[in-house]
Design an enzyme around this catalytic site. Structure first.
Site, short mmCIF file in Angstrom:
data_model
loop_
_atom_site.label_atom_id
_atom_site.label_comp_id
_atom_site.label_asym_id
_atom_site.label_seq_id
_atom_site.Cartn_x
_atom_site.Cartn_y
_atom_site.Cartn_z
N LYS A 73 0.84 -1.19 -0.02
CA LYS A 73 -0.07 0.62 -0.39
C LYS A 73 1.02 2.10 0.17
CE LYS A 73 -3.41 -0.35 -0.41
NZ LYS A 73 -3.70 -0.76 -1.78
N GLY A 75 2.19 2.57 -2.82
CA GLY A 75 2.26 3.24 -4.46
C GLY A 75 3.33 2.49 -4.93
N ARG A 77 3.08 -0.50 -6.78
CA ARG A 77 2.54 -0.47 -8.17
C ARG A 77 2.57 0.48 -8.98
NH1 ARG A 77 2.76 -4.36 -11.40
NH2 ARG A 77 1.67 -5.44 -9.48
N SER A 162 -5.49 2.13 4.80
CA SER A 162 -5.36 1.84 3.19
C SER A 162 -5.35 0.50 3.26
CB SER A 162 -4.06 2.15 2.26
OG SER A 162 -4.19 2.14 0.93
#
Ligand SMILES: *[C@@H]1O[C@H](CO)[C@@H](O)[C@H](O)[C@H]1NC(C)=O
Ligand SMILES: *[C@@H]1O[C@H](CO)[C@@H](O)[C@H](O)[C@H]1NC(C)=O
Ligand SMILES: *[C@@H]1O[C@H](CO)[C@@H](O)[C@H](O)[C@H]1NC(C)=O
Length: 285
Positions: A73, A75, A77, A162
């Site tokens: 979570k 970032g 990707r 998140s």
């Protein structure tokens, strides 16, 4: 036997550049990804960017010279997809989970997952769970001491929220965030064994990595700046990887429509979800 031989080769050579790929070995793991199926669709294995898919079947499969090791979570990707815009970066789309779940399959299996690269191109992969896997630093170091490591970090509280909301979307009946976070609401004691909290104790995990890698070989990318100043953050990453700064401001533009902040580059488009109280979180990890 093959594994041992490869292992010795890579250990002795101390380099991640490789031989011609061995015969085809069993392919991708069937384990579920931590990411949403949407993401998997967007990033099927070997799905290159339009630029990099130009280099179709020529080149050689090599072990990765750089790995995005975390965090979930953060970032990761988005970072990997932006990097794939660079013509000198080739990356596996899916998360191989080699150094945590599939290590016994051996380096030959791992390399078979990699896209082909030409001389001068960098092979990359990302698996965010490596950062919190105790065995991962020694394993990556034994593959290649010189492997460059990238960690995308974010405010650990927004990261935890998140993480929680992602789980909640799959299992709506889990307890509230507060009841999982606090051992005792009165004293404010936090449950650091809960994975959503535990992953965010970055310093603790980092200690493991520093036993095997010098700090200069680890680049920390800000998940927040990846949203507010993607070109600036990508500039740092390209420098770290020894790449020409090809990904620049020109590749990004912001498009604010209501609550949705569209975060785009010329080839890909990443909507980021803005919801008050939860801060900014990416839909794709
Ligand atoms: C790979 O690309 C080259 C050059 O674009 C082309 O000549 C060749 O046929 C392609 N090979 C495959 C298997 O697509
Ligand atoms: C929470 O802490 C308070 C103050 O120390 C204590 O009185 C209470 O028993 C604790 N509650 C639980 C559930 O442990
Ligand atoms: C901004 O996003 C909206 C909604 O997706 C779209 O209709 C609009 O064309 C976009 N504007 C630009 C300048 O890309």
């Amino acid at each position: 036997m093959l594994f041992l031989w490869l292992y010795m080769f890579y250990s002795c050579a101390g380099s991640c550049a490789g031989l011609a790929a061995p015969p085809l070995l069993p392919l991708l793991p069937g384990e579920p990804s931590e990411e949403s199926s949407l993401e998997e669709q967007r990033a099927a294995p070997d799905a290159g960017s339009p630029i990099s898919s130009f280099f179709n079947s020529s080149g050689t499969k090599r072990l990765p010279q750089a790995i995005i090791i975390g965090v979930k979570k953060g970032g990761t990707r988005a970072l990997l997809e932006f990097l794939r815009v660079h013509p000198d970066v080739r990356a596996v789309g899916a998360e191989p989970h080699f150094f945590d779940r599939n290590y016994e399959r051996g380096l030959a299996w791992y390399r078979e997952l990699m896209p082909r690269t030409l001389e001068g191109q960098i092979t990359m992969e990302k698996t965010p769970s490596y950062f919190v896997t105790k065995e991962a630093p020694a394993r990556i170091s034994s593959m290649c001491k010189g492997t460059k490591l990238i960690v995308v970090v974010r405010d650990p509280v927004t990261r935890a929220i998140s993480d929680y909301t992602q789980t909640l979307s799959k299992k709506p009946d889990i307890p509230t965030f507060e009841s999982l976070t606090f051992k005792n609401r009165t004293t404010g004691l936090i449950d650091t064994s809960w994975s959503a909290i535990q992953i965010g104790i970055y310093a603790k995990h980092l200690e493991n990595w520093l036993l095997h890698f010098p700090i200069g070989q680890i680049l920390f990318v800000s998940g927040e700046r990846l949203i507010s100043d993607p070109a600036g953050e990508l500039g740092r990453v390209q420098d770290f990887l020894g790449l020409k700064r090809i990904i620049t401001d020109k590749h990004f533009y912001f498009n604010k429509t209501g609550n949705l902040l569209l975060f785009c580059c010329t080839i890909l488009s990443f909507p980021w979800e803005m919801s008050s109280g939860l801060g900014l979180r990416s839909q794709w990890g």
